[in-house]
Design a protein around this motif. Structure first.
Motif, PDB file in Angstrom:
ATOM      1  N   GLY A 204      16.805  58.961 -32.557  1.00  0.00           N
ATOM      2  CA  GLY A 204      17.656  59.204 -31.206  1.00  0.00           C
ATOM      3  C   GLY A 204      16.500  58.889 -29.915  1.00  0.00           C
ATOM      4  O   GLY A 204      15.644  58.720 -30.271  1.00  0.00           O
ATOM      5  N   GLY A 205      17.169  59.324 -29.044  1.00  0.00           N
ATOM      6  CA  GLY A 205      16.515  59.261 -27.460  1.00  0.00           C
ATOM      7  C   GLY A 205      17.344  58.816 -26.528  1.00  0.00           C
ATOM      8  O   GLY A 205      18.610  58.989 -26.572  1.00  0.00           O
ATOM      9  N   GLY A 206      16.744  58.656 -25.378  1.00  0.00           N
ATOM     10  CA  GLY A 206      17.460  58.419 -24.166  1.00  0.00           C
ATOM     11  C   GLY A 206      18.470  57.170 -24.042  1.00  0.00           C
ATOM     12  O   GLY A 206      19.739  57.451 -23.732  1.00  0.00           O
ATOM     13  N   PHE A 207      18.044  56.030 -24.633  1.00  0.00           N
ATOM     14  CA  PHE A 207      19.266  55.005 -24.650  1.00  0.00           C
ATOM     15  C   PHE A 207      20.484  55.392 -25.549  1.00  0.00           C
ATOM     16  O   PHE A 207      21.520  55.162 -24.982  1.00  0.00           O
ATOM     17  CB  PHE A 207      18.512  53.893 -25.353  1.00  0.00           C
ATOM     18  CG  PHE A 207      17.610  53.091 -24.685  1.00  0.00           C
ATOM     19  CD1 PHE A 207      17.977  52.117 -23.611  1.00  0.00           C
ATOM     20  CD2 PHE A 207      15.971  53.143 -24.464  1.00  0.00           C
ATOM     21  CE1 PHE A 207      17.039  51.562 -22.607  1.00  0.00           C
ATOM     22  CE2 PHE A 207      15.190  52.506 -23.760  1.00  0.00           C
ATOM     23  CZ  PHE A 207      15.945  51.669 -22.782  1.00  0.00           C
TER      24      PHE A 207
ATOM     25  N   VAL B  31       8.605  56.851 -33.539  1.00  0.00           N
ATOM     26  CA  VAL B  31       9.304  55.603 -33.166  1.00  0.00           C
ATOM     27  C   VAL B  31       9.429  55.997 -31.529  1.00  0.00           C
ATOM     28  O   VAL B  31       9.343  55.566 -30.354  1.00  0.00           O
ATOM     29  CB  VAL B  31      10.698  55.544 -33.364  1.00  0.00           C
ATOM     30  CG1 VAL B  31      11.586  54.807 -32.541  1.00  0.00           C
ATOM     31  CG2 VAL B  31      10.851  55.174 -35.089  1.00  0.00           C
ATOM     32  N   THR B  32       9.700  57.536 -31.387  1.00  0.00           N
ATOM     33  CA  THR B  32       9.547  58.193 -29.908  1.00  0.00           C
ATOM     34  C   THR B  32       8.440  57.994 -29.101  1.00  0.00           C
ATOM     35  O   THR B  32       8.273  57.566 -28.148  1.00  0.00           O
ATOM     36  CB  THR B  32      10.128  59.632 -30.085  1.00  0.00           C
ATOM     37  OG1 THR B  32      11.276  59.636 -30.560  1.00  0.00           O
ATOM     38  CG2 THR B  32      10.350  60.148 -28.853  1.00  0.00           C
ATOM     39  N   SER B  33       7.114  58.223 -30.170  1.00  0.00           N
ATOM     40  CA  SER B  33       6.022  58.141 -29.351  1.00  0.00           C
ATOM     41  C   SER B  33       5.498  56.873 -28.892  1.00  0.00           C
ATOM     42  O   SER B  33       4.824  56.682 -27.854  1.00  0.00           O
ATOM     43  CB  SER B  33       4.941  58.909 -30.312  1.00  0.00           C
ATOM     44  OG  SER B  33       4.642  58.210 -31.274  1.00  0.00           O
ATOM     45  N   VAL B  34       5.959  55.945 -29.807  1.00  0.00           N
ATOM     46  CA  VAL B  34       5.531  54.472 -29.350  1.00  0.00           C
ATOM     47  C   VAL B  34       6.406  54.207 -28.274  1.00  0.00           C
ATOM     48  O   VAL B  34       5.835  53.375 -27.268  1.00  0.00           O
ATOM     49  CB  VAL B  34       5.767  53.529 -30.712  1.00  0.00           C
ATOM     50  CG1 VAL B  34       5.723  51.901 -30.380  1.00  0.00           C
ATOM     51  CG2 VAL B  34       4.703  53.817 -31.718  1.00  0.00           C
ATOM     52  N   LEU B  35       7.504  54.429 -28.213  1.00  0.00           N
ATOM     53  CA  LEU B  35       8.718  53.926 -27.445  1.00  0.00           C
ATOM     54  C   LEU B  35       8.268  54.649 -26.021  1.00  0.00           C
ATOM     55  O   LEU B  35       8.242  53.966 -24.918  1.00  0.00           O
ATOM     56  CB  LEU B  35       9.764  54.219 -27.677  1.00  0.00           C
ATOM     57  CG  LEU B  35      11.092  53.647 -27.000  1.00  0.00           C
ATOM     58  CD1 LEU B  35      11.226  52.247 -27.869  1.00  0.00           C
ATOM     59  CD2 LEU B  35      12.490  54.429 -27.298  1.00  0.00           C
ATOM     60  N   GLY B  36       7.813  56.036 -26.073  1.00  0.00           N
ATOM     61  CA  GLY B  36       7.507  56.596 -24.560  1.00  0.00           C
ATOM     62  C   GLY B  36       6.236  56.488 -24.274  1.00  0.00           C
ATOM     63  O   GLY B  36       5.869  56.452 -23.211  1.00  0.00           O
ATOM     64  N   SER B  37       5.314  56.679 -25.183  1.00  0.00           N
ATOM     65  CA  SER B  37       3.908  56.944 -24.887  1.00  0.00           C
ATOM     66  C   SER B  37       2.840  55.630 -24.904  1.00  0.00           C
ATOM     67  O   SER B  37       2.635  55.175 -23.985  1.00  0.00           O
ATOM     68  CB  SER B  37       3.131  58.104 -25.725  1.00  0.00           C
ATOM     69  OG  SER B  37       2.232  58.490 -25.153  1.00  0.00           O
ATOM     70  N   TYR B  38       2.932  55.138 -26.223  1.00  0.00           N
ATOM     71  CA  TYR B  38       2.207  53.964 -26.149  1.00  0.00           C
ATOM     72  C   TYR B  38       2.779  52.616 -25.516  1.00  0.00           C
ATOM     73  O   TYR B  38       1.887  52.101 -24.614  1.00  0.00           O
ATOM     74  CB  TYR B  38       1.997  53.613 -27.727  1.00  0.00           C
ATOM     75  CG  TYR B  38       1.219  54.409 -28.537  1.00  0.00           C
ATOM     76  CD1 TYR B  38      -0.145  54.620 -28.457  1.00  0.00           C
ATOM     77  CD2 TYR B  38       1.863  55.280 -29.449  1.00  0.00           C
ATOM     78  CE1 TYR B  38      -0.869  55.499 -29.232  1.00  0.00           C
ATOM     79  CE2 TYR B  38       1.085  56.223 -30.278  1.00  0.00           C
ATOM     80  CZ  TYR B  38      -0.314  56.353 -30.013  1.00  0.00           C
ATOM     81  OH  TYR B  38      -0.934  57.199 -30.882  1.00  0.00           O
ATOM     82  N   ARG B  39       4.133  52.651 -25.539  1.00  0.00           N
ATOM     83  CA  ARG B  39       4.540  51.523 -24.874  1.00  0.00           C
ATOM     84  C   ARG B  39       5.441  51.954 -23.820  1.00  0.00           C
ATOM     85  O   ARG B  39       6.482  51.392 -23.480  1.00  0.00           O
ATOM     86  CB  ARG B  39       5.238  50.605 -25.832  1.00  0.00           C
ATOM     87  CG  ARG B  39       4.582  50.161 -26.831  1.00  0.00           C
ATOM     88  CD  ARG B  39       3.847  48.903 -26.501  1.00  0.00           C
ATOM     89  NE  ARG B  39       3.018  48.649 -27.864  1.00  0.00           N
ATOM     90  CZ  ARG B  39       3.329  47.965 -28.551  1.00  0.00           C
ATOM     91  NH1 ARG B  39       4.363  47.054 -28.389  1.00  0.00           N
ATOM     92  NH2 ARG B  39       2.378  47.413 -29.636  1.00  0.00           N
TER      93      ARG B  39
END
Lengths: 150, 214
Positions: A36-39, B149-157
């Motif tokens: 999950g997440g913002g999208f 997934v979240t850390s790659v999406l938000g932080s690394y990328r």
């Protein structure tokens, strides 16, 4: 009395819409730990409002969530996201370098948590606002979606 | 490919079933002429592919596919369909030949390429030996966020995600610039049923008969 055969739909969706919006926020704030997440959260939130619009009519949805609010929300989301980047810049780091937000040494994670929370909120706002704007743009052109149009 | 026969038979059956449903739905979409049925079937297609993504352990992708593909894009397509006619014009037989050739050629190439695919979840495949494994290893020390997934999406990328957010915003903006904000229908309904508005929330459903009669 054309509306009578929608009564189940209306009652059920009245119960479901709060659950859908709650689930959107669960998706949003649980994104650190599970899928999950913002999208996804933004889409689910938008779908809650769109379900309201489909069942109760677009005008009443527009009174609940005005179009001016949705397009402002989309802009605020992008602003919030890039604002976190500039916050890091002002703290002396690189753009979007969360470690610099509170000027922490490596190993401390407060900046990472706050930074990702804020940018995910930005994504939520931008996606929900943009999707609702798109939906209103399409649905608002048909004066009223009548049953025989389906 | 560590032995097809050693794999879980039940898993293989689920995969085959889901992919068969996808195949049937795709054929149905290509054959149908009613736009409403096509839009609904494309929603079903997205939902079934989301299920299939869960089977191959891509939960985040499945979540996104279910929300965006099955929910949002179906609704947008329905909205677009309401603005046009309800059935597609049949193509000429001759005009179908080119697309058919392209599709068959692409399909043959893809099937040929599957021979070289690594097994699902193979730790020695190029995808997993490169930077992906590195993220999994350093993620916890770097960010302290359990979901990679979240850390790659938000932080690394973070830059990529900022770009994606901007793309979503620009999509909304350009649709609004092309089609308007849709406020005309709101203004019209307020003008038409001003007393409806004053009577409270339950009223709009009862106030419609005069327009339904037309």
């Amino acid at each position: 009395m054309n509306d009578d055969h929608h009564v189940i739909l209306r009652v059920v969706s009245k119960m479901l819409i709060p659950v859908i919006v709650m689930f959107a926020f669960y998706t949003q704030f649980h994104g650190d730990f599970g899928p999950g997440g913002g999208f996804q959260a933004g889409i689910i939130f938008a779908v809650g409002v769109i379900l309201y619009a489909l069942v109760f009519g677009v005008p009443s949805a527009m009174r609940a969530v005005p179009p001016v609010f949705t397009r402002a929300l989309a802009a605020i989301g992008v602003l919030l996201y890039s604002g976190v980047g500039y916050w890091a810049l002002l703290q002396g780091g690189n753009f979007l370098e969360y470690q610099a937000l509170f000027q922490e040494p490596p190993g401390k994670h407060k900046g990472q948590h706050i930074g990702i929370l804020l940018i995910e909120l930005g994504v939520l706002f931008a996606v929900a606002g943009a999707m609702l704007t798109i939906f209103y743009a399409f649905a608002g052109r048909v004066a009223e979606i009548r049953d025989k149009d389906w | 490919m560590t032995g097809v026969l050693e794999g879980d038979i039940g898993m293989a059956l689920v995969n085959i079933l889901l992919l068969a449903v996808l195949f049937v739905v795709a054929i149905a979409i290509a054959r149908l002429r009613s736009l409403f049925a096509i839009v609904m079937l494309s929603g079903i297609y997205s939902l079934v592919s989301a299920t299939w993504y869960v089977v191959v352990d891509a939960v985040d992708v499945a979540f996104t596919e279910a929300a965006v593909g099955a929910g949002m894009s179906t609704i947008v397509l329905l909205g677009a369909m309401l603005l046009t006619s309800r059935t597609a014009k049949p193509d000429k037989k001759f005009a179908r030949l080119g697309p058919l050739l392209v599709v068959v050629a692409t399909g043959v190439m893809l099937i040929y390429a599957t021979v070289d695919l690594p097994a699902l979840g193979d730790p020695n495949s190029p995808v997993n030996t490169g930077v992906g494994m590195q993220y999994v290893q350093i993620n916890w020390a770097d960010t302290g966020i359990p979901n990679v997934v979240t850390s790659v999406l938000g932080s690394y990328r973070g830059f990529d995600t900022l770009g994606e957010t901007a793309v979503v915003f620009l999509a909304g903006l350009s649709v609004a610039l092309l089609l308007g904000f849709g406020e005309r229908s709101l203004a019209e309904s307020i003008r038409r049923g001003d007393k409806v508005h004053g009577r409270g929330k339950a009223a709009p459903s009862q106030a419609k008969p005069e327009e339904d009669a037309s």
